[in-house]
Design a protein around this motif. Structure first.
Motif, mmCIF file in Angstrom:
data_model
loop_
_atom_site.group_PDB
_atom_site.id
_atom_site.type_symbol
_atom_site.label_atom_id
_atom_site.label_comp_id
_atom_site.label_asym_id
_atom_site.label_seq_id
_atom_site.Cartn_x
_atom_site.Cartn_y
_atom_site.Cartn_z
ATOM 1 N N ALA A 78 29.435 11.967 6.324
ATOM 2 C CA ALA A 78 29.483 10.524 6.738
ATOM 3 C C ALA A 78 30.175 10.079 7.966
ATOM 4 N N ALA A 79 31.187 10.923 8.170
ATOM 5 C CA ALA A 79 32.063 10.491 9.542
ATOM 6 C C ALA A 79 31.064 10.920 10.701
ATOM 7 N N VAL A 80 30.313 11.996 10.440
ATOM 8 C CA VAL A 80 29.189 12.504 11.664
ATOM 9 C C VAL A 80 28.257 11.355 11.738
ATOM 10 N N GLU A 81 27.675 10.851 10.679
ATOM 11 C CA GLU A 81 26.568 9.998 10.542
ATOM 12 C C GLU A 81 27.139 8.641 11.413
ATOM 13 N N GLU A 82 28.514 8.206 11.171
ATOM 14 C CA GLU A 82 28.776 7.055 11.596
ATOM 15 C C GLU A 82 28.999 7.199 13.159
ATOM 16 N N LEU A 83 29.610 8.331 13.484
ATOM 17 C CA LEU A 83 29.794 8.841 14.987
ATOM 18 C C LEU A 83 28.522 8.698 15.661
ATOM 19 N N GLU A 84 27.455 9.497 15.049
ATOM 20 C CA GLU A 84 26.069 9.203 15.767
ATOM 21 C C GLU A 84 25.514 8.135 15.956
ATOM 22 N N ARG A 85 25.804 7.234 14.944
ATOM 23 C CA ARG A 85 25.402 5.787 15.017
ATOM 24 C C ARG A 85 26.004 4.893 16.142
ATOM 25 N N GLN A 86 27.333 4.956 16.078
ATOM 26 C CA GLN A 86 28.070 4.353 17.014
ATOM 27 C C GLN A 86 28.577 4.901 18.612
ATOM 28 N N TYR A 87 28.576 6.237 18.480
ATOM 29 C CA TYR A 87 29.008 7.137 19.620
ATOM 30 C C TYR A 87 28.185 8.175 20.112
ATOM 31 N N PRO A 88 26.607 7.944 20.148
ATOM 32 C CA PRO A 88 25.828 9.084 20.404
ATOM 33 C C PRO A 88 26.288 9.551 21.690
ATOM 34 N N GLY A 89 26.151 10.964 21.690
ATOM 35 C CA GLY A 89 26.645 12.024 23.180
ATOM 36 C C GLY A 89 28.030 12.008 23.355
ATOM 37 N N TYR A 90 29.059 11.186 22.617
ATOM 38 C CA TYR A 90 30.352 11.382 23.107
ATOM 39 C C TYR A 90 30.878 12.852 22.617
ATOM 40 N N TYR A 91 31.665 13.382 23.347
ATOM 41 C CA TYR A 91 32.479 14.589 22.985
ATOM 42 C C TYR A 91 32.720 14.748 21.535
ATOM 43 N N GLU A 92 33.484 13.719 20.838
ATOM 44 C CA GLU A 92 34.152 13.715 19.633
ATOM 45 C C GLU A 92 32.702 14.014 18.647
ATOM 46 N N THR A 93 31.595 13.176 18.649
ATOM 47 C CA THR A 93 30.458 13.179 17.985
ATOM 48 C C THR A 93 30.065 14.533 18.024
ATOM 49 N N LEU A 94 29.749 15.134 19.123
ATOM 50 C CA LEU A 94 29.202 16.434 19.527
ATOM 51 C C LEU A 94 29.844 17.499 18.705
ATOM 52 N N SER A 95 31.080 17.539 19.128
ATOM 53 C CA SER A 95 31.948 18.458 18.344
ATOM 54 C C SER A 95 32.051 18.613 17.054
ATOM 55 N N LEU A 96 32.044 17.405 16.313
ATOM 56 C CA LEU A 96 32.314 17.492 14.957
ATOM 57 C C LEU A 96 30.791 17.891 14.377
ATOM 58 N N SER A 97 29.992 17.242 15.085
ATOM 59 C CA SER A 97 28.339 17.536 14.537
ATOM 60 C C SER A 97 28.202 19.094 14.654
ATOM 61 N N MET A 98 28.725 19.739 15.629
ATOM 62 C CA MET A 98 28.358 21.031 15.953
ATOM 63 C C MET A 98 29.174 21.917 14.746
ATOM 64 N N THR A 99 30.316 21.422 14.590
ATOM 65 C CA THR A 99 31.069 22.236 13.299
ATOM 66 C C THR A 99 30.278 21.986 12.119
ATOM 67 N N LEU A 100 29.910 20.660 11.893
ATOM 68 C CA LEU A 100 29.360 20.556 10.398
ATOM 69 C C LEU A 100 27.957 21.306 10.242
ATOM 70 N N HIS A 101 27.256 21.274 11.306
ATOM 71 C CA HIS A 101 25.937 22.068 11.351
ATOM 72 C C HIS A 101 26.098 23.567 11.189
ATOM 73 N N ALA A 102 27.260 24.129 11.884
ATOM 74 C CA ALA A 102 27.302 25.638 11.918
ATOM 75 C C ALA A 102 27.881 25.707 10.382
ATOM 76 N N THR A 103 28.782 25.123 9.652
ATOM 77 C CA THR A 103 29.259 25.386 8.497
ATOM 78 C C THR A 103 28.362 25.283 7.205
ATOM 79 N N VAL A 104 27.247 24.397 7.474
ATOM 80 C CA VAL A 104 26.020 24.487 6.504
ATOM 81 C C VAL A 104 24.776 25.269 6.627
ATOM 82 N N GLY A 105 25.121 26.013 7.844
ATOM 83 C CA GLY A 105 24.034 27.109 8.103
ATOM 84 C C GLY A 105 22.847 26.387 9.046
#
Length: 183
Positions: A78-105
């Motif tokens: 939910a946090a990543v989705e909200e970050l991607e909606r409001q802050y696409p391309g920001y470091y925080e968005t990309l970093s948390l998204s990278m972590t989430l994607h890596a975690t779920v394979g």
């Protein structure tokens, strides 16, 4: 910790506290993370994000990190989705998204996020070099991953040699404590 929240709320209501409520929640969240109180940290970071009406990605990012650390992956999503909606391309968005994607394979998406971080923020590329190597291996390019890892290790070795030289310099000037800290 409930008492801490109540005290903060009463202090702000009475006008006794000079920092903003949002900043107080951020500090409370950071303290809670450091002390292993992950649910409280998530709650504090959520209040921090709301206090700033999501004007900057910090609150959502910190909320996502706290939820990730607490193992609450649905909240991280939910946090990543909200970050991607409001802050696409920001470091925080990309970093948390990278972590989430890596975690779920979802290694390809994680690698894409990592590469975008390195492109948009080249001063961080060295910090993400080993992450890129690991994700490159995860997507199946073992040879490229090994080459990337060797480059990252050579850079790290150079940094370690520089720190050792700095520690020697500190020690030779009589700053033994500084030298030990540098090592």
């Amino acid at each position: 910790l409930e008492a801490a929240y109540d005290a903060l709320a009463q202090g702000f209501a009475a006008g006794a506290l000079t920092s903003s409520f949002g900043e107080a929640m951020r500090y409370l969240g950071e303290y809670s993370m450091q002390t292993g109180q992950l649910e409280q940290a998530a709650r504090a970071f959520a209040a921090y994000a709301l206090a700033y009406e999501l004007e900057e990605p910090d609150g959502l990012y910190l909320l996502g990190v706290a939820c990730y650390t607490a193992g609450r992956l649905d909240d991280v999503v939910a946090a990543v989705e909200e970050l991607e909606r409001q802050y696409p391309g920001y470091y925080e968005t990309l970093s948390l998204s990278m972590t989430l994607h890596a975690t779920v394979g979802e290694d390809e998406q994680a690698l894409a996020c990592c590469e975008e971080i390195c492109e948009k923020f080249p001063f961080l590329a060295g910090d993400f070099a080993m992450d890129r190597a690991v994700l490159t291996a995860a997507v199946g390019d073992a040879q490229q991953a090994l080459a990337m890892a060797q480059d990252a290790l050579e850079t790290a070795q150079g940094n370690l040699q520089a720190m050792a030289a700095y520690a020697y310099l500190l020690a030779s000037t009589g700053d033994a404590a500084g030298a030990q800290e540098a090592l």
